[in-house]
Design a protein around this motif. Sequence first.
Motif, PDB file in Angstrom:
ATOM      1  N   LEU A  83       0.855  -1.671   0.198  1.00 29.92           N
ATOM      2  CA  LEU A  83       0.064  -0.246  -0.109  1.00 29.92           C
ATOM      3  C   LEU A  83       0.529   1.409   0.203  1.00 29.92           C
ATOM      4  CD1 LEU A  83      -2.578  -0.665   2.553  1.00 29.92           C
ATOM      5  CD2 LEU A  83      -2.552  -1.376   0.195  1.00 29.92           C
ATOM      6  N   SER A  84       1.801   0.858  -0.176  1.00 31.84           N
ATOM      7  CA  SER A  84       3.338   2.407   0.012  1.00 31.84           C
ATOM      8  C   SER A  84       4.424   1.843  -0.874  1.00 31.84           C
ATOM      9  CB  SER A  84       3.624   2.298   1.223  1.00 31.84           C
ATOM     10  OG  SER A  84       4.235   1.605   2.222  1.00 31.84           O
ATOM     11  N   ILE A  85       4.942   2.563  -1.117  1.00 28.21           N
ATOM     12  CA  ILE A  85       6.413   2.969  -1.959  1.00 28.21           C
ATOM     13  C   ILE A  85       7.562   3.306  -0.930  1.00 28.21           C
ATOM     14  CG2 ILE A  85       8.105   2.872  -4.201  1.00 28.21           C
ATOM     15  CD1 ILE A  85       5.010   3.007  -5.129  1.00 28.21           C
ATOM     16  N   ASP A  86       8.832   2.412  -0.979  1.00 23.72           N
ATOM     17  CA  ASP A  86       9.455   3.203  -0.085  1.00 23.72           C
ATOM     18  C   ASP A  86       9.780   4.014  -0.751  1.00 23.72           C
ATOM     19  OD1 ASP A  86       8.768   0.833   0.870  1.00 23.72           O
ATOM     20  OD2 ASP A  86      11.182  -0.843   0.668  1.00 23.72           O
ATOM     21  N   GLN A  87      10.220   5.271   0.102  1.00 22.70           N
ATOM     22  CA  GLN A  87      10.815   6.649  -0.497  1.00 22.70           C
ATOM     23  C   GLN A  87      12.273   6.659  -0.089  1.00 22.70           C
ATOM     24  OE1 GLN A  87       8.797   8.272  -2.392  1.00 22.70           O
ATOM     25  NE2 GLN A  87       7.670   6.887  -1.915  1.00 22.70           N
ATOM     26  N   THR A  88      13.257   6.798  -0.894  1.00 24.70           N
ATOM     27  CA  THR A  88      14.359   6.383  -0.589  1.00 24.70           C
ATOM     28  C   THR A  88      15.179   7.028  -2.149  1.00 24.70           C
ATOM     29  OG1 THR A  88      15.063   4.402  -1.406  1.00 24.70           O
ATOM     30  CG2 THR A  88      13.984   3.916   1.229  1.00 24.70           C
ATOM     31  N   GLY A  89      16.626   6.614  -1.455  1.00 25.23           N
ATOM     32  CA  GLY A  89      17.769   7.403  -2.584  1.00 25.23           C
ATOM     33  C   GLY A  89      17.811   5.804  -3.133  1.00 25.23           C
ATOM     34  N   SER A  90      17.311   4.957  -3.568  1.00 28.19           N
ATOM     35  CA  SER A  90      17.100   3.746  -4.095  1.00 28.19           C
ATOM     36  C   SER A  90      15.977   3.437  -5.150  1.00 28.19           C
ATOM     37  CB  SER A  90      16.850   2.318  -3.527  1.00 28.19           C
ATOM     38  OG  SER A  90      18.309   2.434  -3.077  1.00 28.19           O
ATOM     39  N   ASN A  91      15.329   4.857  -4.801  1.00 31.22           N
ATOM     40  CA  ASN A  91      13.760   4.322  -5.722  1.00 31.22           C
ATOM     41  C   ASN A  91      14.290   5.514  -7.108  1.00 31.22           C
ATOM     42  OD1 ASN A  91      11.182   5.670  -6.214  1.00 31.22           O
ATOM     43  ND2 ASN A  91      10.563   5.138  -4.890  1.00 31.22           N
ATOM     44  N   PRO A  92      13.656   4.593  -8.095  1.00 28.09           N
ATOM     45  CA  PRO A  92      14.359   5.734  -9.340  1.00 28.09           C
ATOM     46  C   PRO A  92      13.118   6.812  -9.425  1.00 28.09           C
ATOM     47  CG  PRO A  92      13.922   3.041  -9.729  1.00 28.09           C
ATOM     48  CD  PRO A  92      13.555   3.532  -8.774  1.00 28.09           C
ATOM     49  N   THR A  93      12.097   6.889  -9.257  1.00 35.18           N
ATOM     50  CA  THR A  93      10.873   7.827  -9.224  1.00 35.18           C
ATOM     51  C   THR A  93      11.765   8.668  -8.378  1.00 35.18           C
ATOM     52  OG1 THR A  93       9.476   6.913  -9.932  1.00 35.18           O
ATOM     53  CG2 THR A  93       8.696   9.141  -9.213  1.00 35.18           C
ATOM     54  N   GLU A  94      12.264   8.912  -7.158  1.00 39.15           N
ATOM     55  CA  GLU A  94      13.300  10.403  -6.143  1.00 39.15           C
ATOM     56  C   GLU A  94      13.976  10.484  -6.583  1.00 39.15           C
ATOM     57  OE1 GLU A  94      11.372  10.970  -2.714  1.00 39.15           O
ATOM     58  OE2 GLU A  94      10.007  10.025  -4.569  1.00 39.15           O
ATOM     59  N   VAL A  95      14.948   9.612  -7.585  1.00 36.83           N
ATOM     60  CA  VAL A  95      16.034   9.621  -7.829  1.00 36.83           C
ATOM     61  C   VAL A  95      15.925  10.924  -8.611  1.00 36.83           C
ATOM     62  CG1 VAL A  95      18.379   9.189  -9.069  1.00 36.83           C
ATOM     63  CG2 VAL A  95      17.480   7.952  -7.118  1.00 36.83           C
ATOM     64  N   ALA A  96      14.812  10.644  -9.382  1.00 32.97           N
ATOM     65  CA  ALA A  96      14.342  11.694 -11.180  1.00 32.97           C
ATOM     66  C   ALA A  96      14.121  12.927 -10.643  1.00 32.97           C
ATOM     67  CB  ALA A  96      13.097  10.988 -11.834  1.00 32.97           C
ATOM     68  N   LYS A  97      13.335  13.067  -9.474  1.00 33.76           N
ATOM     69  CA  LYS A  97      12.918  13.997  -9.147  1.00 33.76           C
ATOM     70  C   LYS A  97      14.130  15.092  -8.170  1.00 33.76           C
ATOM     71  CE  LYS A  97      10.247  15.237  -4.649  1.00 33.76           C
ATOM     72  NZ  LYS A  97      11.208  15.671  -3.844  1.00 33.76           N
ATOM     73  N   LEU A  98      14.923  14.348  -7.960  1.00 32.00           N
ATOM     74  CA  LEU A  98      15.783  15.190  -6.965  1.00 32.00           C
ATOM     75  C   LEU A  98      16.840  15.458  -7.859  1.00 32.00           C
ATOM     76  CD1 LEU A  98      16.669  12.710  -4.027  1.00 32.00           C
ATOM     77  CD2 LEU A  98      16.316  14.815  -4.264  1.00 32.00           C
ATOM     78  N   LEU A  99      17.076  14.975  -9.012  1.00 31.35           N
ATOM     79  CA  LEU A  99      18.185  15.119 -10.244  1.00 31.35           C
ATOM     80  C   LEU A  99      17.369  16.796 -10.931  1.00 31.35           C
ATOM     81  CD1 LEU A  99      19.603  11.811 -11.524  1.00 31.35           C
ATOM     82  CD2 LEU A  99      20.784  13.737 -10.401  1.00 31.35           C
ATOM     83  N   SER A 100      16.080  16.729 -10.860  1.00 37.98           N
ATOM     84  CA  SER A 100      15.475  17.683 -11.553  1.00 37.98           C
ATOM     85  C   SER A 100      15.342  18.628 -10.743  1.00 37.98           C
ATOM     86  CB  SER A 100      14.261  17.516 -12.034  1.00 37.98           C
ATOM     87  OG  SER A 100      13.152  17.393 -11.507  1.00 37.98           O
TER      88      SER A 100
END
Length: 534
Positions: free
Chosen positions: A283-300
């Motif tokens: 029901l949740s997705i781990d929000q870490t530096g290994s999450n590709p979506t989170e990485v893309a967000k931070l890079l942008s």
Amino acid sequence: MRRGVNIAIFSGLVLGISYYAMTNNTLRLESSNGSNMSTISNPFSSTTTSKTPGDQHFFSTTATSSLSNGGSATQQNKQGIPVFTDKEVDKRLRKYEESYIVNRGKGVARYDISQLPSNNPIEDDRAEKLVQVPIQDVFSNNEKVDADWHFWSVFDGHAGWNTSAYLRDHLIDYVITELNSVYKVSEKNLRLIPSNEVIDKAIKQGFVKLDDEIVNKNVQKLLDSPNKNTAAELLMPALSGSCALMSFYDTHNKVLKVAVTGDSRALLGSLNEENNQWTVEALSIDQTGSNPTEVAKLLSEHPNEPNVVRNGRILGSLEPSRAFGDARYKWAKEMQAKVYNQFFGRQSPANLKTPPYVTAEPIITTHEISPTKNDFMVMASDGLYEMLSNEEIVGLVVKWMENKKMIKPKRGIFSSVWTSSKDKQLPEVTDISDKAGKPKQRYRRADNMAGYLLEDENVATHLIRNALSNGGKKDDVNLLVSIPSPLSRRYRDDLTVTVVFFDDRENPSSSSNSLEINKEATFGGLDENMNSKL
């Protein structure tokens, strides 16, 4: 976390360390009234008490070393690690367990909670709350419907316990305040249900506003009126950090919302009636530096900063990409220097250029619950997922439910003649999580669980015990529980688990319209006066 720990590992460990103090977590049930809502609240408070060892036996070794004269001598004044008896291990596993019967016939039947510290004091925390809300049902001639709002939360602190304790005391109330503002009051003095998008925005506002209070407003108060006596109280929740997982269930529309900031995780266990198979859905997705979506967000957000995420960590250091506190990743260098020069703190992270890098804004998912189909939810800090897979967690809960006769076990055609070997294994569970966002499995055991333990009345304690058992091995549980802090942190994390059972049926043995302590699954039974009725 390491799996398959055996006696050989411990026989080589000698240390001069006293027994650790465990956080004594006490639950309070309080009733309060505000607006047109009534509340049953059980915030989680912590005090520290010394633990006296019970009956123990020891694994110890005799170590020799070469002396300067070329000889050897037995090392003195070194103690072996005490390995507790089954009775003492059971006491420690059950110390912080609580269970509640929700006898209101509105979709929630029971929830169990348990914790096992590794850090001293424990850095995890949790809170729950039940709020009764009069709703104007537009589908039933605008008649009044009394809905229950259930909140369950798990907080996984890091670099200290201060942030998680602050969330325990404030986060749910912040979210309720925001929900109160969007559930508008009608002419009949009843609440009107807003859209999903509006509800999500309100929950996010509650998270973000509380983090702003922790990281900015409280610290600015301290800078404006420096006071060394209050510096630690105001600064530590900002300087330490915490992940947060909160579930909000509305019994009127059977909608469950899960908000995650960080890497704690919620799972939904369900029985697929078409093929009579159990499923698990994250029901949740781990929000870490290994999450590709989170990485893309931070890079942008931070262009031209190639080290914004390095080795799966923010600025090469912090693993969760979303968290409360962690001001080192949110303050500008000038702010950090000002705070540290006047009070205390840590050096700014390397490669800090354009903060903030970390946010407390949660990712929210929405799910419809089927209380009549044995749905249940597991919420836990990441310490559980380092040791068990999603499928194993749901399988363990199913086995426990079968053992407690909450559901009928699946039997083969010859089960009446002999016990199938499959009865000694966990049931088959299919992970139906969205593959695009399916959380990375973190458990470190290469093979499936060969067995399991069924000893607990509290299902959350049952999960913790089996997480330590390495496939049903009681000796492994005893060894892992016996390692004192801080050495225990090498082998296991703090563990916090909440399990919620959804069911519309009322319990005929309980008082109606009530939230009651389930004494059989609560260590010490708690006080009878803590039972509450709405």
